[in-house]
Write a protein that holds these residues in place. Structure first.
Motif, PDB file in Angstrom:
ATOM      1  N   HIS A 247      11.648   4.887   8.629  1.00  0.00           N
ATOM      2  CA  HIS A 247      12.313   3.563   8.175  1.00  0.00           C
ATOM      3  C   HIS A 247      11.848   2.673   9.415  1.00  0.00           C
ATOM      4  N   ASP A 248      12.183   3.371  10.783  1.00  0.00           N
ATOM      5  CA  ASP A 248      11.888   2.531  11.895  1.00  0.00           C
ATOM      6  C   ASP A 248      10.340   2.351  12.187  1.00  0.00           C
ATOM      7  N   ILE A 249      10.266   1.040  12.592  1.00  0.00           N
ATOM      8  CA  ILE A 249      10.762  -0.003  12.966  1.00  0.00           C
ATOM      9  C   ILE A 249      11.293  -1.052  12.295  1.00  0.00           C
TER      10      ILE A 249
ATOM     11  N   ASP B 223       1.967   1.365   8.879  1.00  0.00           N
ATOM     12  CA  ASP B 223       1.644   0.816   7.641  1.00  0.00           C
ATOM     13  C   ASP B 223       1.011  -0.622   7.952  1.00  0.00           C
ATOM     14  N   ASN B 224       1.420  -1.330   9.153  1.00  0.00           N
ATOM     15  CA  ASN B 224       0.886  -2.605   9.158  1.00  0.00           C
ATOM     16  C   ASN B 224       1.166  -2.916  10.744  1.00  0.00           C
TER      17      ASN B 224
ATOM     18  N   SER C 133      -2.016  -5.694   5.801  1.00  0.00           N
ATOM     19  CA  SER C 133      -1.106  -6.135   6.992  1.00  0.00           C
ATOM     20  C   SER C 133       0.481  -6.031   6.449  1.00  0.00           C
ATOM     21  N   THR C 134       0.556  -5.505   5.248  1.00  0.00           N
ATOM     22  CA  THR C 134       1.999  -5.625   4.637  1.00  0.00           C
ATOM     23  C   THR C 134       2.071  -4.033   3.936  1.00  0.00           C
TER      24      THR C 134
ATOM     25  N   ASP D 114       6.656   2.197  10.351  1.00  0.00           N
ATOM     26  CA  ASP D 114       6.845   0.999   9.731  1.00  0.00           C
ATOM     27  C   ASP D 114       6.770  -0.287  10.620  1.00  0.00           C
ATOM     28  N   ASP D 115       5.961  -0.928  10.530  1.00  0.00           N
ATOM     29  CA  ASP D 115       5.889  -2.441  11.296  1.00  0.00           C
ATOM     30  C   ASP D 115       5.382  -1.894  12.886  1.00  0.00           C
ATOM     31  N   LEU D 116       4.919  -0.858  13.123  1.00  0.00           N
ATOM     32  CA  LEU D 116       4.792  -0.568  14.589  1.00  0.00           C
ATOM     33  C   LEU D 116       3.392  -1.305  15.103  1.00  0.00           C
TER      34      LEU D 116
END
Length: 515
Positions: free
Chosen positions: A279-281, A334-335, A83-84, A45-47
């Motif tokens: 869940h990270d990051i 994921d984005n 991008s989300t 997530d968000d890497l």
């Protein structure tokens, strides 16, 4: 006869020993056939593109993820669909662009299941192929019927109704209520005398909130995230009840990793598909004490180290089970990255020279490259030759590609936007997609060295997250070979290319293109 009756047991014993000695050490009786490898999809997530040492990060090391890169294929032009988070996850599961279906934007914590149960999905395809399928970790695709989930009874429909045999979920994200785990259809450790209520419209109950009781917080919000306090952190949304079932953020990575390893061990005797969604990051970034302060970059850097540890635990478990050589591991995000996404966690102050997006422009929420171009690895010892691939690829194609890998034929209406790119994912071909659609604040399309961003009237810069969104009322055209990338708008000097890509994007948006 007496002579042979004495010799026969000895011969059988010797034959058994010989058979044991000849068996390759990396093979076990529990391994499925090589034609149907286990598949482990690690979805982060968000890497950001620059957040791993195998992608150039120098402020810290990610040795376990680097090991996957060294043993497999590292992609330099791989894209999430959006991008989300929720839209990318929807596309991953359905093989359908999220903008084709209403209600696939970032989901609230009480969103109902956004994937129709009659859809063909990535896990249901693999079920057809004889796989046992499991999802562990962040879900964020909604749970329950259109009337809303009952968190105190069976929470369904959900993953089990769209192709998974087992699920252990963070229902939405760590920054949204309800802050409980859901295993299959039930909230874990729920006390029936303390029922859960959730609202994203108005305050319910008398639980303290970050807005009203900031003195109770161990991590303060920077924007939003100031509603019900759970574990000293205020969240998005209001929640009462379920106190015995509430998670402890510091333990979350260990909890879901333990569940993922247990799923692999339980299903070692047949082909399995594990969707391990960390869940990270994502915020709130609350690392376990083993990692807190270890990166030097604050909690954001610390949870990257924690993520790397979890990846190492998954690969070590495969080694322990003797399944490594018959397991395809896919790793991606994921984005793209965001630094301040709602909490004061020192991410901005401690960033130093680290560049989460690498040399790319933008980040999470953005139509620029850093919004969707993400670290992506494929590892399958003996099947994927180690190296680097510059092929243009998209996660939208995982559904059709894994269907092809496992011998499943797809009807035209199944996973409609997904294409079979399995040879590219396995490194047998360096030929990428002819185009990739990027779904950010504006819609964009990449073909060859050219990228077109369609006109959009949204704000150009989001001050809360400090990210350029890529919105502009005028068309944007970038030659991705320019350095630095996406800085020189070449639309006026290339009207024919603008027209060509705008028409292609419009054609894709109107309907799926032929396979």
């Amino acid at each position: 006869m007496k002579k042979y009756s004495q010799v026969l047991p000895v011969l059988l014993l010797l034959l058994g020993v010989a058979g044991f000695i000849k068996r390759p050490p990396s093979t076990s009786a529990a391994e499925p056939a090589a034609s149907k490898p286990n598949i482990v999809l690690i979805y982060v997530d968000d890497l950001g593109y620059g957040d791993l040492s195998c992608y150039g990060a120098s402020q810290f090391k990610t040795p376990n993820i680097d090991r996957l890169a060294q043993r497999g294929l590292r992609f330099t032009n791989a894209h999430a669909v959006s991008s989300t988070c929720t839209p990318s996850r929807y596309a991953l599961m359905t093989g359908e662009y999220p903008w084709r279906r209403k209600g696939t934007g970032i989901a609230t914590g009480d969103a109902t299941l956004i994937i129709p149960t009659h859809y063909t999905t990535l896990p249901s395809i693999l079920q057809r192929a004889g796989y046992t399928t499991g999802v562990v970790g962040k879900w964020h695709l909604g749970l329950g019927p259109q009337t809303g989930a009952d968190w105190n009874a069976d929470v369904k429909p959900g993953p089990l109704e769209i192709g998974f045999n087992y699920s252990f979920l963070i229902p939405a994200t760590g920054d949204r209520v309800p802050c409980v785990y859901v295993e299959n259809h039930r909230v874990v450790h729920l006390d029936p005398t303390d029922p859960i209520q959730v609202s994203f419209k108005e305050k319910i109950g008398n639980e303290p909130t970050g807005r009203e009781n900031p003195e109770l917080l161990k991590m303060k919000p920077s924007h939003g995230h100031d509603m019900t306090i759970v574990n000293g952190i205020s969240r998005i949304g209001y929640m009462t009840g379920g106190k015995q079932a509430r998670w402890i953020d510091e333990d979350m990575a260990d909890v879901i990793t333990t569940k993922a390893k247990a799923f692999m061990e339980t299903n070692r005797a047949q082909p399995f598909f594990l969707y391990f969604s960390t869940h990270d990051i994502h915020v709130p970034r609350v690392p376990h004490s083993r990692f807190a302060g270890k990166s030097g970059l604050g909690p954001r850097g610390d949870v990257i180290l924690q993520l790397d540890y979890c990846v190492g635990e998954i690969t070590r478990k495969l080694d322990e089970l003797g399944l490594t050589n018959n397991t395809l591991i896919l790793f991606s995000s994921d984005n793209g990255p965001v630094v301040d996404d709602g909490y004061h966690d020192q991410a901005v102050e401690r960033l130093g020279s680290h560049k989460p997006a690498g040399t790319l422009r933008g980040g999470k929420y953005s139509a620029f490259e850093a919004g969707t171009r993400v670290p992506t690895l494929a590892c399958w010892p003996g099947q994927i030759k180690p190296g680097v691939s510059e092929a243009l690829v998209s996660q939208i194609d995982w559904a059709a590609s894994l269907a092809a890998l496992t011998g499943q034929k797809l009807e035209a209406q199944e996973v409609p936007d997904s294409r079979n790119m399995i040879d590219t994912w396995l490194g047998k071909s360096r030929q990428g997609r002819s185009y990739v659609v990027e779904h950010g604040g504006a819609m964009a399309i990449v073909q060859g060295n050219w990228k077109y961003i369609s006109p959009s009237n949204g704000i150009k810069f989001e001050p809360n997250v400090r990210i350029e969104l890529g919105n502009d009322p005028e068309p944007q055209l970038y030659n991705l070979t320019d350095k630095p990338q996406e800085r020189t708008n070449r639309a006026q000097e290339n009207p024919a290319k603008v027209k060509e890509l705008a028409e292609l994007l419009q054609a894709v948006r109107e309907k799926p293109q032929p396979r």
